[in-house]
Design an enzyme around this catalytic site. Structure first.
Site, mmCIF file in Angstrom:
data_model
loop_
_atom_site.group_PDB
_atom_site.id
_atom_site.type_symbol
_atom_site.label_atom_id
_atom_site.label_comp_id
_atom_site.label_asym_id
_atom_site.label_seq_id
_atom_site.Cartn_x
_atom_site.Cartn_y
_atom_site.Cartn_z
ATOM 1 N N TYR A 168 0.826 -1.224 0.000
ATOM 2 C CA TYR A 168 0.000 0.000 0.000
ATOM 3 C C TYR A 168 0.855 1.268 0.000
ATOM 4 O O TYR A 168 0.688 2.141 -0.860
ATOM 5 C CB TYR A 168 -0.955 -0.009 1.189
ATOM 6 C CG TYR A 168 -1.842 1.219 1.239
ATOM 7 C CD1 TYR A 168 -2.882 1.378 0.323
ATOM 8 C CD2 TYR A 168 -1.629 2.236 2.175
ATOM 9 C CE1 TYR A 168 -3.686 2.507 0.349
ATOM 10 C CE2 TYR A 168 -2.429 3.356 2.212
ATOM 11 C CZ TYR A 168 -3.459 3.490 1.298
ATOM 12 O OH TYR A 168 -4.248 4.617 1.328
ATOM 13 N N LYS A 172 1.538 4.196 -3.156
ATOM 14 C CA LYS A 172 1.306 5.647 -3.133
ATOM 15 C C LYS A 172 2.598 6.406 -3.492
ATOM 16 O O LYS A 172 2.550 7.479 -4.088
ATOM 17 C CB LYS A 172 0.773 6.072 -1.764
ATOM 18 C CG LYS A 172 -0.614 5.480 -1.437
ATOM 19 C CD LYS A 172 -1.685 5.891 -2.438
ATOM 20 C CE LYS A 172 -3.069 5.413 -2.013
ATOM 21 N NZ LYS A 172 -4.126 5.795 -2.963
HETATM 22 N N1 LIG Z 1 -8.899 6.304 4.879
HETATM 23 C C1 LIG Z 1 -7.696 6.843 5.080
HETATM 24 O O1 LIG Z 1 -7.261 7.046 6.224
HETATM 25 C C2 LIG Z 1 -6.836 7.224 3.914
HETATM 26 C C3 LIG Z 1 -5.601 7.843 4.186
HETATM 27 C C4 LIG Z 1 -4.788 8.216 3.125
HETATM 28 C C5 LIG Z 1 -5.214 8.033 1.825
HETATM 29 N N2 LIG Z 1 -6.418 7.424 1.584
HETATM 30 C C6 LIG Z 1 -6.815 7.258 0.180
HETATM 31 O O2 LIG Z 1 -8.094 7.829 -0.022
HETATM 32 C C7 LIG Z 1 -8.785 7.120 -1.068
HETATM 33 C C8 LIG Z 1 -10.145 6.668 -0.576
HETATM 34 O O3 LIG Z 1 -9.939 5.729 0.473
HETATM 35 P P1 LIG Z 1 -11.088 5.340 1.510
HETATM 36 O O4 LIG Z 1 -10.450 5.360 2.837
HETATM 37 O O5 LIG Z 1 -12.324 6.105 1.255
HETATM 38 O O6 LIG Z 1 -11.285 3.792 1.113
HETATM 39 P P2 LIG Z 1 -12.591 2.869 1.012
HETATM 40 O O7 LIG Z 1 -13.661 3.332 1.931
HETATM 41 O O8 LIG Z 1 -12.086 1.481 1.133
HETATM 42 O O9 LIG Z 1 -13.088 3.142 -0.478
HETATM 43 C C9 LIG Z 1 -12.310 2.737 -1.559
HETATM 44 C C10 LIG Z 1 -13.137 2.906 -2.808
HETATM 45 O O10 LIG Z 1 -12.349 2.427 -3.915
HETATM 46 C C11 LIG Z 1 -13.163 1.533 -4.644
HETATM 47 N N3 LIG Z 1 -12.387 0.566 -5.411
HETATM 48 C C12 LIG Z 1 -11.454 -0.328 -4.985
HETATM 49 N N4 LIG Z 1 -11.013 -1.051 -6.019
HETATM 50 C C13 LIG Z 1 -11.665 -0.603 -7.123
HETATM 51 C C14 LIG Z 1 -11.638 -0.951 -8.481
HETATM 52 N N5 LIG Z 1 -10.853 -1.954 -8.960
HETATM 53 N N6 LIG Z 1 -12.426 -0.285 -9.337
HETATM 54 C C15 LIG Z 1 -13.227 0.719 -8.893
HETATM 55 N N7 LIG Z 1 -13.315 1.086 -7.612
HETATM 56 C C16 LIG Z 1 -12.538 0.423 -6.737
HETATM 57 C C17 LIG Z 1 -14.045 0.863 -3.608
HETATM 58 O O11 LIG Z 1 -15.143 0.215 -4.234
HETATM 59 P P3 LIG Z 1 -15.841 -1.128 -3.643
HETATM 60 O O12 LIG Z 1 -16.867 -0.654 -2.648
HETATM 61 O O13 LIG Z 1 -16.427 -1.763 -4.853
HETATM 62 O O14 LIG Z 1 -14.743 -1.935 -3.001
HETATM 63 C C18 LIG Z 1 -14.426 2.081 -2.796
HETATM 64 O O15 LIG Z 1 -15.444 2.804 -3.448
HETATM 65 C C19 LIG Z 1 -7.857 5.976 -1.470
HETATM 66 O O16 LIG Z 1 -7.073 6.370 -2.587
HETATM 67 C C20 LIG Z 1 -6.968 5.819 -0.252
HETATM 68 O O17 LIG Z 1 -5.731 5.215 -0.565
HETATM 69 C C21 LIG Z 1 -7.231 7.026 2.590
#
Ligand SMILES: NC(=O)c1ccc[n+]([C@@H]2O[C@H](COP(=O)([O-])OP(=O)(O)OC[C@H]3O[C@@H](n4cnc5c(N)ncnc54)[C@H](OP(=O)(O)O)[C@@H]3O)[C@@H](O)[C@H]2O)c1
Length: 245
Positions: A168, A172
């Protein structure tokens, strides 16, 4: 603010059916934009579009699996037929790949899947819709990164950088590097492409251990989606400002 002479701003957010992506879609919708909810699962996509519309967002569904070439092509075709252009792309979809990722015991198939989604997925979708972005008066690309992709922070024993991760975090770092290359190639265009770190937000990605809300996480992405023409490109920000590479 992103404004177009030929109609309301059109945005596509990948992985917008839940978490931070959903809140980015909601936030862009409150600006009066038309927001494509990119999601791979039909039911989850329809549910998100329905609840966003109930919140007053002009949301529409875009079937999109970022790991699939045909799916990315079809998403671009949908946008072409409906709008003839795209103003803002938020590459938000990502997977964590589980949280047992010590490099010495890493599962190569798992690393490959994370890279396929978090890096190649961004390149795939960006390139599929690039001709549409080129037709926009104020095109913006926001790539959702993370502080765990910062080599500077990962090398700082005082910084909070999450668990050891062979997939992961490095995905990034790779995304950051490739985004800089996009900015370089597109420097003679109006396209601004930047990286957003949302902070540690409570979502499915981290089993809701994050300390910020998805709405807070969406803030920096919305800011970068609405940059003025003289805004930065090829830079990495969280809500408080620039982050180290
Ligand atoms: N949460 C944090 O603390 C955090 C911190 C730093 C960065 N981020 C970044 O922020 C972004 C959003 O993360 P989040 O925390 O909101 O994660 P999340 O709740 O797990 O949501 C991830 C989203 O990506 C979708 N996804 C995964 N694989 C996919 C694919 N092959 N095609 C299309 N959609 C796909 C998922 O769809 P499904 O529902 O179908 O799985 C879901 O809608 C990500 O880039 C993550 O790396 C998050």
């Amino acid at each position: 603010m992103n404004e177009n002479t030929n109609g309301r701003t059109v945005a596509l957010v990948t992985g917008a059916n839940k978490g931070i992506g959903y809140e980015i879609a909601a936030g862009l919708g409150t600006l009066g934009w038309q927001v494509g909810v990119g999601a791979r699962d039909a039911q989850r996509r329809e549910d998100a579009v329905r609840t966003l519309r109930a919140r007053g967002v002009d949301a529409f569904g875009v079937p999109l699996d970022v790991t699939d070439d045909d799916s990315a092509t079809a998403a671009a075709e949908l946008l072409t037929e409906r709008f003839g252009r795209l103003d803002v792309l938020v590459n938000n979809a990502a997977v964590a790949g589980g949280w047992r990722q010590e490099p010495t015991t890493a599962d190569l198939a798992g690393i490959r899947q994370v890279m396929e989604t978090n890096v190649l997925g961004v390149i795939r979708v960006t390139n599929a819709v690039l001709p549409l972005l080129r037709r926009s008066a104020a095109p913006r690309i926001v790539n959702m990164s993370s502080g765990v992709g910062s080599l500077t922070l990962q090398s700082d024993p005082e910084a909070f950088t999450g668990p050891t991760s062979a997939a992961y975090g490095p995905s990034k770092t790779f995304l950051n590097a490739v985004t800089v290359q996009y900015a370089k190639e597109l420097s003679d265009t109006d396209i601004l492409v930047n990286l957003a770190c949302p902070g540690y937000c409570a979502t499915d990605l981290n089993d809701h251990r994050g300390t910020r809300t998805p709405t807070q996480g969406a803030t920096i992405a919305i800011r970068l989606a609405t940059l003025p023409a003289d805004g930065p490109s090829g830079q990495f920000f969280n809500e408080d400002g620039p982050l180290p590479w």
